[in-house]
Design a protein around this motif. Sequence first.
Motif, PDB file in Angstrom:
ATOM      1  N   ASP A  95     -46.922  27.164  51.451  1.00  0.00           N
ATOM      2  CA  ASP A  95     -46.366  28.355  50.800  1.00  0.00           C
ATOM      3  C   ASP A  95     -47.071  28.634  49.478  1.00  0.00           C
ATOM      4  O   ASP A  95     -47.371  29.792  49.144  1.00  0.00           O
ATOM      5  N   HIS A  98     -50.568  30.043  50.117  1.00  0.00           N
ATOM      6  CA  HIS A  98     -50.480  31.432  50.556  1.00  0.00           C
ATOM      7  C   HIS A  98     -50.196  32.367  49.376  1.00  0.00           C
ATOM      8  O   HIS A  98     -50.869  33.400  49.214  1.00  0.00           O
ATOM      9  N   ASP A  99     -49.212  32.006  48.563  1.00  0.00           N
ATOM     10  CA  ASP A  99     -48.824  32.900  47.474  1.00  0.00           C
ATOM     11  C   ASP A  99     -49.861  32.958  46.368  1.00  0.00           C
ATOM     12  O   ASP A  99     -49.965  33.973  45.665  1.00  0.00           O
ATOM     13  N   VAL A 102     -52.104  35.596  47.514  1.00  0.00           N
ATOM     14  CA  VAL A 102     -51.457  36.898  47.321  1.00  0.00           C
ATOM     15  C   VAL A 102     -51.572  37.348  45.867  1.00  0.00           C
ATOM     16  O   VAL A 102     -51.879  38.517  45.576  1.00  0.00           O
ATOM     17  N   LYS A 103     -51.349  36.415  44.931  1.00  0.00           N
ATOM     18  CA  LYS A 103     -51.423  36.754  43.505  1.00  0.00           C
ATOM     19  C   LYS A 103     -52.838  37.194  43.122  1.00  0.00           C
ATOM     20  O   LYS A 103     -53.010  38.118  42.310  1.00  0.00           O
ATOM     21  N   VAL A 278     -44.006  30.965  44.191  1.00  0.00           N
ATOM     22  CA  VAL A 278     -43.664  31.425  45.541  1.00  0.00           C
ATOM     23  C   VAL A 278     -42.621  32.547  45.493  1.00  0.00           C
ATOM     24  O   VAL A 278     -41.728  32.541  44.648  1.00  0.00           O
ATOM     25  N   SER A 279     -42.720  33.474  46.425  1.00  0.00           N
ATOM     26  CA  SER A 279     -41.814  34.627  46.481  1.00  0.00           C
ATOM     27  C   SER A 279     -40.366  34.188  46.720  1.00  0.00           C
ATOM     28  O   SER A 279     -40.103  33.134  47.302  1.00  0.00           O
TER      29      SER A 279
END
Length: 331
Positions: A95, A98-99, A102-103, A278-279
């Motif tokens: 996670d 992945h994030d 994304v950032k 993380v979201s």
Amino acid sequence: MSNIETKPVLTSAQLIQKMKDEKGISFCIVSEKQAEKYLFNVNNFLRTASYRKNYQKYQKGYNTGKYIDLDFAYLKELSTIDMHFRMEVIHLCIDIEHDLKVKILQEVEKSNIDGYSVVREFLAKNEGIVKKIAANCSSPFTCNLIQKYFTIEEEIDSITNKKVNKISKYDDCPIWVFLELITFGDLIYFYTFFCEQMEIRPIISKSLLHLVKNLRNGCAHNNCILANLSASTSKAPQEISRIVSNIEGISKSQMQKKLTCRPVLEFITLLFVYDKLVSEKVRQKGFEKLYQLFTSRMLHNKEYFKDNDLIKSTYDFSAKILSFFYEKNKI
């Protein structure tokens, strides 16, 4: 010819006898026959016995060198707990990876920068990463992307005399493709480079991300993470010490001691980074699953460890910090 003495290969039955006679390990809860089957069918001696480092030895007298109050069942239980722990931790690490990607892409979109030039500049300074990407040219998961966005040539390796793939051009690879082709370690390196180029403050420092990476790699390689919980020489970054010092029920001396243990430090850092990066919905679910592990499966045979202060205190310390993050993100 090597002068190193080769140790004989022992059968499971012989290993059981060695544990009894030389190590003082008892077989009161799990019988010798059950332990023999376990070592043959489920887990090998090296991995199971590694957890004995969490137990003290007699320093004098008839039993000098043997472990104090160590039953085979305790080693077996620690091995099982460690397996569940690794499985949950690797999910959190995925996670985070992945994030982090994304950032980076969010910054690209917000700043409207060229998503090609930053990759080109990074690869120009990191030939080793270019070689890593080329080495994955035949991977079924990445080959299409690599062949589409890089110019690949074959050459003969001067050492092995075998054909190898070489990337001769990398001008056309966008950042959103590049991020899917690199390891977590190289992602951290790129993130540092990216923030410097963009003149922005990293959300998470490189030192913290490297601690997460070390834990991730240990779990991914199925290492025995909880094999040695003793205090050592690790030094906690200020960000970690600061947040732990503000958690109720943790003394300064306890914090200073526990955070010197590398696996504990890496785990606490993982919680901190997960909370910060993380979201929301994914974060809530991740902390909830980990909390369930700590409050359910880890306590299934807690009576095994009632006399082991090291294991109990490490669990209590880690559980308090996990509870802090769990309550903070509770659904």
